[in-house]
Design an enzyme around this catalytic site. Structure first.
Site, short mmCIF file in Angstrom:
data_model
loop_
_atom_site.label_atom_id
_atom_site.label_comp_id
_atom_site.label_asym_id
_atom_site.label_seq_id
_atom_site.Cartn_x
_atom_site.Cartn_y
_atom_site.Cartn_z
N SER A 4 -15.70 -2.79 4.58
CA SER A 4 -14.30 -3.19 4.75
C SER A 4 -13.51 -2.23 5.62
O SER A 4 -12.62 -2.65 6.37
CB SER A 4 -13.63 -3.31 3.37
N HIS A 48 -9.42 0.55 3.28
CA HIS A 48 -8.86 -0.44 4.20
C HIS A 48 -7.81 0.18 5.11
O HIS A 48 -7.81 -0.05 6.33
CB HIS A 48 -8.24 -1.58 3.40
#
Length: 293
Positions: free
Chosen positions: A197, A244
């Protein structure tokens, strides 16, 4: 799309790439003046050229192979603009299959600061810095790898075509490492983190930079990024927002350097920016390791 009754194209309509009729574009080849999308754009001394004009060497007086065609960011144009993306997909899927074949393998790949809580024997703080890298390719849940690989395919292909293989790979790896480093710095040392991610959010950031550079409509990518950020900060999904955000920031910084670097010192600015971000990553890792040891 409709045309006037006279049969002539509407001069006010947005043109579409002549090689990809489903893609709107505002850029035209400086030789043949046909509209071209980012995947077809090849950087020239003035503006951009389409692949056919570059291969044919039309209008230059030089042989077609006199100089290798370049992408928007200065990379070499290749026959398969998604090769690195495909390799990354295979690596992630291969690791996913491997961790489900060997139940103990995942424990050696995930990002963890120290483990177990008392008398830790493994983790990044114990010298296993490789976990910052291996965790980028480790997935356990099917939905997790499915979402990340779909995003990689959707975002990675156009970016690889626009940046070139080496620059695209550098963007992916630096973004993933930045996500891992920020997760290591800010999360509990016993919390395990895994997944691509961070790198994927880096691709999101670089895509936004590229679209702004090409003066495209940014609303679709901004809307998709906003949706992903909503899921990121929703505690019900137990997602590492640190990874993230770290990947996103690194992707924006590196992506900006890739597409805005001046031509005369392009490689220096591009790879120099990657090196600076890596220095920050090492700094965060050292700082957290000192705190934990």
């Amino acid at each position: 799309m409709e045309q006037p009754a006279s049969g002539a194209p509407d001069a006010r309509s947005v043109p579409f790439c002549y090689r990809h009729p489903d893609r709107e574009t505002g850029v035209h080849c400086t030789r043949c003046e046909r509209p071209i999308c980012p995947e077809c754009m090849i950087s020239a001394s003035v503006g951009f050229q389409c692949p056919e004009c570059v291969r044919g060497g039309s209008g230059t007086g030089h042989a077609a192979n006199a100089s290798r065609p370049r992408t928007l960011a200065g990379g070499t144009v290749t026959a398969d603009p998604r090769l690195v993306t495909k390799i990354l997909l295979v690596l992630n899927l291969g690791v996913f299959i491997a961790v489900h074949t060997s139940s103990s393998l995942l424990d050696h790949l995930v990002l963890v600061g120290t483990w177990p809580p008392f008398l830790p024997t493994e983790g990044v703080a114990e010298g296993e810095w490789y976990r910052l890298f291996t965790s980028m390719f480790a997935h356990e849940a099917v939905w997790h790898i499915a979402f990340n690989m779909l995003s990689l395919w959707w975002l990675g292909g156009p970016l690889e075509a626009a940046l070139g293989r080496a620059r695209y790979l550098a963007l992916y790896l630096v973004s993933g490492l930045a996500g891992s480093a920020l997760a290591y710095l800010l999360t509990s040392p016993t919390t395990a983190t895994l997944g691509a991610s961070g790198a994927i959010f880096g691709l999101f950031g670089a895509t936004a930079v590229l679209m702004r550079r090409l003066q495209y409509d940014m609303r679709p990518v901004i809307a998709l990024l906003a949706i992903n950020l909503i899921f990121t900060f929703n505690p019900a999904f137990n997602i590492s927002w640190q990874a993230h955000i770290g990947g996103l920031v690194a992707g924006v910084v590196v992506g900006y350097a890739m597409v805005h670097a001046p031509r005369e010192r392009r490689a220096l600015v591009q790879y120099g920016t990657c090196a600076l971000v890596l220095v920050v990553i090492v700094g965060m890792t050292v700082l957290r390791t000192v705190q934990l040891t």
